[in-house]
Design an enzyme around this catalytic site. Structure first.
Site, PDB file in Angstrom:
ATOM      1  N   LYS A  62       0.842  -1.211   0.000  1.00  0.00           N
ATOM      2  CA  LYS A  62       0.000   0.000   0.000  1.00  0.00           C
ATOM      3  C   LYS A  62       0.870   1.251   0.000  1.00  0.00           C
ATOM      4  CE  LYS A  62      -3.866  -2.433   2.144  1.00  0.00           C
ATOM      5  NZ  LYS A  62      -4.691  -2.733   3.309  1.00  0.00           N
ATOM      6  N   GLN A 106      -4.998  -1.194   9.557  1.00  0.00           N
ATOM      7  CA  GLN A 106      -4.824  -2.519   8.970  1.00  0.00           C
ATOM      8  C   GLN A 106      -5.388  -3.597   9.894  1.00  0.00           C
ATOM      9  OE1 GLN A 106      -3.727  -3.095   5.860  1.00  0.00           O
ATOM     10  NE2 GLN A 106      -3.966  -5.297   6.056  1.00  0.00           N
ATOM     11  N   ASP A 129     -11.206   2.897   3.792  1.00  0.00           N
ATOM     12  CA  ASP A 129     -11.525   1.472   3.721  1.00  0.00           C
ATOM     13  C   ASP A 129     -13.033   1.250   3.581  1.00  0.00           C
ATOM     14  OD1 ASP A 129      -9.542  -0.508   3.703  1.00  0.00           O
ATOM     15  OD2 ASP A 129      -8.997  -0.090   5.783  1.00  0.00           O
TER      16      ASP A 129
HETATM   17  N1  GUN Z   1      -6.947  -6.698   6.065  1.00  0.00           N
HETATM   18  C1  GUN Z   1      -7.235  -7.453   4.998  1.00  0.00           C
HETATM   19  N2  GUN Z   1      -7.799  -6.699   4.017  1.00  0.00           N
HETATM   20  C2  GUN Z   1      -7.873  -5.442   4.497  1.00  0.00           C
HETATM   21  C3  GUN Z   1      -8.356  -4.222   3.948  1.00  0.00           C
HETATM   22  O1  GUN Z   1      -8.856  -4.143   2.822  1.00  0.00           O
HETATM   23  N3  GUN Z   1      -8.244  -3.136   4.768  1.00  0.00           N
HETATM   24  C4  GUN Z   1      -7.713  -3.208   6.025  1.00  0.00           C
HETATM   25  N4  GUN Z   1      -7.672  -2.092   6.741  1.00  0.00           N
HETATM   26  N5  GUN Z   1      -7.262  -4.329   6.551  1.00  0.00           N
HETATM   27  C5  GUN Z   1      -7.338  -5.443   5.786  1.00  0.00           C
END
Ligand code: GUN
Length: 301
Positions: A62, A106, A129
């Site tokens: 990311k 996350q 998100d």
């Molecule tokens: N953990 C697995 N997929 C995601 C996601 O799309 N966003 C976040 N914040 N955590 C994750």
């Protein structure tokens, strides 16, 4: 989308890597235009708590994607024993920070932390998100604002392949709050007839056999067998599982399903890159909303 040479494989690939690269180049152009117009650089804060190996890799991807397109990232790496109060304080600080337009916490979080309470603390207009109840509620109401990235990425893949969901039987396997549930809402919005399967579902093969569109997000490697797939179906595999021998595989038996499906997303290189592309897109969407929420602007009063 890529045509496949293997004669046993009839399915065409939902090539998320290629589509994500296209989206990133469009976003780069848009950020350059913003810069030329003297507008602020988009900023994304990422909070990573603990040392879950998969999360470390996802966050790295990311951050790298942000740098590639000109989004400023602020990564907060915190130890696994960070307490709820400190995380709440950090989120509140980021909510108030004008250079931060998007906030991502996350998941999963270490045991003992209340993820739900933390996600609710993120200002909805910075919730890139799309996990805040306000954003999920808007999606459920058919009035989406910031949309969860993985389901949004899957819808983009369907669009790119020219799949019209209207009237199709769609089956979402996995009912998590971050993928399965919002995915079902996205498909419903696209006028598919939607079923959600989960741990208590009986006779999964029979449901899979009826699905024109199949989205699998269970975290169980190879759960869905190729022979279950309806011929001509569109299969999106959200699973990313690391096997003991180091290989990354999805939740679908790719080789078997490829012989029956019309379209299939590979792992890696399918849904994963689309999740990140949609996160970047949401960050650009959030920057416009930040203007509306700044103290002193008409929308804030
Ligand atoms: N953990 C697995 N997929 C995601 C996601 O799309 N966003 C976040 N914040 N955590 C994750």
């Amino acid at each position: 989308m890529t045509e496949v040479a293997n004669p046993l494989q009839v399915a065409r690939l939902l090539d998320g890597r290629a589509l994500a690269a296209q989206i990133r180049s469009e976003l780069t152009a848009s950020i350059c235009q913003r810069q030329a117009a003297g507008l602020p650089q988009p900023g994304l804060a990422v909070i990573l708590v603990g040392d879950d190996p998969a999360s470390q890799v996802y966050v790295q991807h990311k951050i790298r994607a942000c740098a590639e397109i000109g989004v400023q990232s602020f990564c907060h790496r915190l130890p696994a024993d960070t307490c709820q109060a400190d995380l709440l304080a950090l989120i509140r600080q980021l909510n108030a920070d004008a250079v931060v337009h998007g906030i991502l916490l996350q998941l999963p979080l270490p045991a003992g932390l209340d993820g739900r309470a933390l996600l609710q603390e993120i200002a909805p207009h910075k919730d890139v998100d799309g996990f805040h109840p306000q954003n999920l509620g808007l999606l459920a109401a058919g009035l989406p604002d910031l949309r969860p990235c993985t389901p949004k990425g899957c819808m983009r893949l369907l669009d790119y392949a020219g799949v019209d969901c209207r009237g199709q039987q769609a089956l979402v396997i996995g009912a998590s709050a971050i993928v399965g549930r919002p995915m079902a809402l996205e498909l419903l919005r696209a006028e598919a007839t939607v079923t959600i399967a989960h741990k208590a579902t009986r006779d999964l093969p029979a449901l899979v056999a009826q699905a024109d569109i199949l989205v699998v997000a269970t975290g169980v490697p190879g759960l869905i067998k190729g022979e279950w797939i309806k011929p001509g179906a569109v299969v999106m595999d959200v699973g990313i599982n690391r096997l003991a021998d180091g290989r990354l595989v999805g939740d679908v038996d790719f080789a078997g399903a490829s012989q029956r499906a019309a379209w299939i997303s590979p792992v890696p290189g399918g849904v994963g890159p689309m999740t990140i592309a949609c996160l970047l897109e949401n960050t650009l969407q959030a920057i416009d909303q930040a203007v509306a929420h700044r103290p002193g602007t008409a929308a804030h009063r």
